[in-house]
Design an enzyme around this catalytic site. Structure first.
Site: not given
Ligand SMILES: *Cc1c(COP(=O)(O)O)cnc(C)c1O
Length: 377
Positions: A180
């Site tokens: 991210k």
């Molecule tokens: C990555 C992601 C999540 C979940 O996040 P995690 O930290 O991996 O649990 C939820 N929604 C979207 C759109 C994502 O890309």
């Protein structure tokens, strides 16, 4: 293999983690408060509640809204399954509405058509980093008495009409997974301007414990006393990871700037190809490009994807429509219900996008992509 996403960790992040490890507080300490204050400031709202993942953030956010059995949550299928799964885990019924063909974001008109008298929450996802049409969802939520939740797992650092993502919805959730826009290894946060939603979120992520004597039912039990008024879980982000987050946040603008350069370089390199569609940026949006979603001919998507992987380019597909997962299929959700999202999925390939990409990496991805488009059948 060049990955499609990757963290950017430097010595300041390492030193921040080490300092927290050497401190008295591995968790529930001052680094958590520091990180939450920094995240709230970045979001432009008074409250940030840190948690252990983006999925935990969604779970905490839905718990804060109070949705449960008999309630409906309208959301997009073009997302990671957690957006919908967290609502389903709270007992709510998930209703999928179709997306905008350009951005891939939940279409406010489709969302409105899916609203019933049972709908309590509408959840948009800032696909690839592009903020949803917040004004339209604000208006929809106000007219129908709903809460507007924004899954900003892709979009910390994005703005819309100059306003930061985090200040646009009733509740906004972030993920700090390594791919991210910034990372704490695993981590996430819920941000909100609403005091009551913030209090419920904070309570849910810490077992529902009430420590404030004024709020307790049995305040005279003893100085050790804390009590639970509603069930919660332990989703506390440790100080060690919060310290990394604060350190990373200081470089978010630089990360976003490099992502924008990579996005511009890809756009320029593929502009002349009429068989592909490039990511769409709505007027007023300044996205932190988490993904570079390239759309290629559906009948050649798999061959192009395999060609890129064979050339050492670690592409990804974001996302299989959420209701295609067998867990939703087994509940009666059927393919075909959101044709625009399904069409987007069938053509989508995410090219490598992260701040550590060098200009040479970008050139390599461009060459490999043009080669795949020219040859893969
Ligand atoms: C990555 C992601 C999540 C979940 O996040 P995690 O930290 O991996 O649990 C939820 N929604 C979207 C759109 C994502 O890309």
């Amino acid at each position: 293999m060049l990955p499609y996403g990757r963290q950017s960790i430097d010595e300041t992040d390492v030193e921040a983690a080490v300092a927290a490890l050497r401190s008295d507080w591995l968790t529930t300490g001052p680094e958590v408060e520091r990180f939450e204050a920094a995240v709230a400031a970045r979001a432009g709202v008074p409250h940030a509640v840190s948690v252990t993942s983006g999925t935990a953030a969604l779970h905490v956010a839905y718990a804060a809204t109070g949705v449960g059995p008999g309630d409906e949550v309208v959301t997009t299928p073009l997302t990671f399954v957690a957006t919908a799964a967290a609502a389903a885990l709270q007992g709510a019924t998930v209703v999928f509405a179709d997306v905008d063909p350009g951005t891939g974001n939940l279409d406010p008109r489709a969302a409105e058509a899916a609203v019933t008298e049972r709908t309590r929450v509408v959840t948009g996802v800032d696909y690839a980093g592009v903020p949803v049409d917040a004004a339209a969802f604000r208006d929809l939520a106000d007219r129908k008495g709903l809460l507007f939740l924004e899954d900003a797992a892709h979009s910390i650092g994005s703005t819309l009409d100059g306003r930061p993502v985090g200040s646009l919805a009733d509740l906004t959730t972030y993920s700090f997974f390594p791919t991210k826009n910034l990372t704490t290894a695993e981590g996430g946060a819920v941000v909100t301007a609403d005091d009551a939603l913030a209090a419920r979120a904070r309570s849910f992520k810490n077992h529902g414990l009430v420590r404030d004597r004024a709020a307790q039912r049995y305040p005279d039990e003893g100085p050790w006393h804390q009590e639970v008024h509603a069930f919660g879980l332990n989703y506390r982000l440790p100080d060690v990871l919060a310290a990394v987050g604060t350190s990373q946040l200081a470089r978010l603008d630089a990360f976003v700037a490099r992502r924008a350069e990579v996005k511009a370089a890809y756009d320029e390199a593929f502009r002349d190809l009429d068989e592909v569609e490039l990511p769409v940026r709505p007027e007023g949006a300044a996205p932190a490009w988490h993904l570079y979603p390239l759309r290629v001919p559906a009948d050649r998507r798999r061959a192009i994807f395999e060609s890129l992987r064979a050339q050492g380019v670690g592409v990804q597909v974001n996302y299989i429509p959420a209701y295609w997962h067998p867990v939703f299929e087994d509940l009666g959700y059927r393919r075909g219900q959101c044709p625009v999202a399904e069409g987007y999925y069938r053509r989508e390939i995410s090219l490598p996008m992260f701040p550590g990409l060098t200009d040479a990496d970008v050139e390599r991805v461009v060459d490999a992509t043009r080669h795949a488009l020219a040859t893969a059948r």
